[in-house]
Design an enzyme around this catalytic site. Structure first.
Site, PDB file in Angstrom:
ATOM      1  N   SER A 284       1.340 -32.857  31.587  1.00  0.00           N
ATOM      2  CA  SER A 284       0.398 -33.273  32.619  1.00  0.00           C
ATOM      3  C   SER A 284      -0.979 -33.437  32.010  1.00  0.00           C
ATOM      4  CB  SER A 284       0.333 -32.237  33.741  1.00  0.00           C
ATOM      5  OG  SER A 284      -0.741 -32.519  34.637  1.00  0.00           O
TER       6      SER A 284
ATOM      7  N   TYR B  91      -0.915 -23.493  36.393  1.00  0.00           N
ATOM      8  CA  TYR B  91      -0.241 -24.768  36.138  1.00  0.00           C
ATOM      9  C   TYR B  91      -0.810 -25.433  34.893  1.00  0.00           C
ATOM     10  CZ  TYR B  91       1.387 -29.561  36.824  1.00  0.00           C
ATOM     11  OH  TYR B  91       1.950 -30.808  36.647  1.00  0.00           O
TER      12      TYR B  91
END
Length: 249
Positions: free
Chosen positions: A144, A158
């Site tokens: 990501s 995350y």
């Protein structure tokens, strides 16, 4: 749309392939001639629909129920892929979870699950798949852009999990390189999926941060992955490759 059959004769396994970016990757690899197995956890109907649509079009696909938090299930999925299609050339580690919350309220259960699925499962699947890969093998991790930029509070765990993939990818490139196997980390920005739609309050807060002023499409990420899986990408390994519309620019 038709695609060049650059992956004819190849076998792929996609962790987390029943919906969103994963499903787009499964479709693209199959369209380019690969036999594609993919795992799913809860979306059985979507998984079977995807499998059937590929086989109806003349391709080869296999939906495998496997929780990416379960080591035995991951290793069994690799074994099932090899048994079904006779080998394994491409592994795409797409399974992931997103848990967001204030620091003071973030549970250790969410912390552990994030690391188990976003990082640990990538290592396990790569370790298992590499035992079957020959020269020309490909491992592609879906990370990501949040590894490099986290623009809102509550996403620290995350972001950490996706940053961990950067180091893991670089390190494993040294293990796999001498065998002619590449491993790369694709870092999407905001992409339009059912879990992160391109409309709504959350999307409205992110779109101004993108240079192109829009969310990405799952097909755009899939095309990037298909290139890395193909024969022309043999000199790319250990790389972090961002596809985020300028989110991190």
């Amino acid at each position: 749309m038709t695609y060049a059959q650059n992956l004819t004769g190849k076998t792929a396994l996609v962790q987390g392939g029943s919906r969103g970016i994963g499903a787009a990757i499964v479709k693209r690899l199959a369209a380019e001639g690969a036999a594609v197995a993919f795992t799913y956890v809860s979306s059985e109907a979507k998984a079977k629909e995807l499998q059937d649509s590929i086989t109806a079009a003349g391709g080869k696909a296999l939906a495998i129920h496997a929780d990416s938090a379960d080591e035995k299930a991951i290793r069994a999925a690799v074994t099932s892929t090899v048994q079904a299609f006779g080998g394994l050339d491409i592994l795409v580690n797409n399974a992931g979870v997103l848990a967001v919350g204030p620091l003071e309220d973030f549970s250790m259960e969410d912390f552990d699950r994030t690391l188990n699925i976003n990082v640990r499962s990538v290592f396990i699947a790569t370790q298992a798949a590499a035992q079957h890969m020959k020269e020309g093998g490909r491992v592609i991790n879906i990370g990501s852009t949040n590894a490099d930029r986290m623009p809102f509070a509550g996403g620290g765990v995350y972001a950490m999990s996706k940053s961990a993939l950067v180091g893991l990818t670089k390190g494993l490139a040294r293990d796999l390189g001498p065998r002619g196997i590449t491993i790369n980390n694709v870092q999407p920005g905001p992409v339009d999926t059912d879990m992160n739609p391109a409309s709504g309050d959350f999307a409205d807060s992110l779109i101004p941060l993108m240079a192109v002023g829009r969310y990405g499409h799952v097909e755009e990420v899939a095309s990037f992955v298909s290139y890395l899986a193909g024969p022309e990408a043999g000199y790319i390994t250990g790389a972090g490759l961002t596809i985020d519309g300028g989110f991190g620019a």
